[in-house]
Design a protein around this motif. Sequence first.
Motif, PDB file in Angstrom:
ATOM      1  N   THR A   2       0.838  -1.195   0.000  1.00 32.14           N
ATOM      2  CA  THR A   2       0.000   0.000   0.000  1.00 32.14           C
ATOM      3  C   THR A   2       0.875   1.248   0.000  1.00 32.14           C
ATOM      4  N   GLU A   3       0.271   2.393  -0.285  1.00 25.49           N
ATOM      5  CA  GLU A   3       0.998   3.672  -0.252  1.00 25.49           C
ATOM      6  C   GLU A   3       1.608   3.902   1.129  1.00 25.49           C
ATOM      7  N   ASN A   4       0.828   3.596   2.176  1.00 23.92           N
ATOM      8  CA  ASN A   4       1.338   3.781   3.538  1.00 23.92           C
ATOM      9  C   ASN A   4       2.539   2.887   3.810  1.00 23.92           C
ATOM     10  N   GLN A   5       2.476   1.659   3.358  1.00 15.08           N
ATOM     11  CA  GLN A   5       3.605   0.745   3.543  1.00 15.08           C
ATOM     12  C   GLN A   5       4.840   1.247   2.789  1.00 15.08           C
ATOM     13  N   ARG A  45       5.587   4.342   1.878  1.00 12.66           N
ATOM     14  CA  ARG A  45       6.123   5.545   2.549  1.00 12.66           C
ATOM     15  C   ARG A  45       6.907   5.164   3.795  1.00 12.66           C
ATOM     16  N   ALA A  46       6.359   4.250   4.569  1.00 14.86           N
ATOM     17  CA  ALA A  46       7.026   3.814   5.800  1.00 14.86           C
ATOM     18  C   ALA A  46       8.332   3.081   5.475  1.00 14.86           C
ATOM     19  N   LYS A  78      10.995   5.488   4.426  1.00 14.45           N
ATOM     20  CA  LYS A  78      11.521   6.201   5.601  1.00 14.45           C
ATOM     21  C   LYS A  78      12.595   5.344   6.295  1.00 14.45           C
ATOM     22  N   ILE A  85       6.354  -3.352   9.011  1.00 14.32           N
ATOM     23  CA  ILE A  85       5.621  -2.567   8.006  1.00 14.32           C
ATOM     24  C   ILE A  85       4.938  -3.487   7.004  1.00 14.32           C
ATOM     25  N   SER A 113       1.918  -5.450   8.256  1.00  6.62           N
ATOM     26  CA  SER A 113       0.783  -4.659   8.720  1.00  6.62           C
ATOM     27  C   SER A 113      -0.398  -4.669   7.764  1.00  6.62           C
ATOM     28  N   GLU A 114      -0.140  -4.621   6.453  1.00  5.63           N
ATOM     29  CA  GLU A 114      -1.251  -4.528   5.500  1.00  5.63           C
ATOM     30  C   GLU A 114      -0.984  -5.306   4.219  1.00  5.63           C
TER      31      GLU A 114
END
Length: 171
Positions: free
Chosen positions: A15-18, A20-21, A24, A136, A139-140
């Motif tokens: 996912t986009e959140n994954q 980005r994390a 990082k 990360i 998580s999804e």
Amino acid sequence: MSSTEKEDFRKIVLTENQLRAAEKVLKEFATKTGASAVILGDMTGQLLAKQGGLMDRDLEVFSVLAASNFAATAEMAKQIGERTSFEVLFHEGEARSIYLLSLNEKYILEVIFKSTIPPGTIRIYSKKAKEKLLEIISSEEFEVDFSNIFDDNFNALLDEQLNKTLGENPD
């Protein structure tokens, strides 16, 4: 087709959140170690996230080669009686070195760094990065099944088109 074979045709999707994390974590890793490039790839060679670069080198090709390296050494491990494949692959060069760390059976942390950086530094930080990245990813995570995307005639049609393109078709 067995479920193991079927998994070979699955593409990892984050996912986009994954992403980005993960980026990082890779950025933090590169900053703390001085690595030239840090990549999160998968065992099929797909580059999922990256930080840094290496002049004009194609990191997507590098990621494919890293996955191939793991496949080859997994077979080597089997040949010498190891029950599992190697978790770490390290290649020391004159100017740059490569550190590859299997996160699990699907993902690889790929690090390119100057040979002046102690490999122990990369090893220590990669263990922490591995923990964070696995957190990360789990998580999804989900997979998209591409195993039935092509019909039975696909290979024949592909061969025919390639032969035409290469001028090898007798037509």
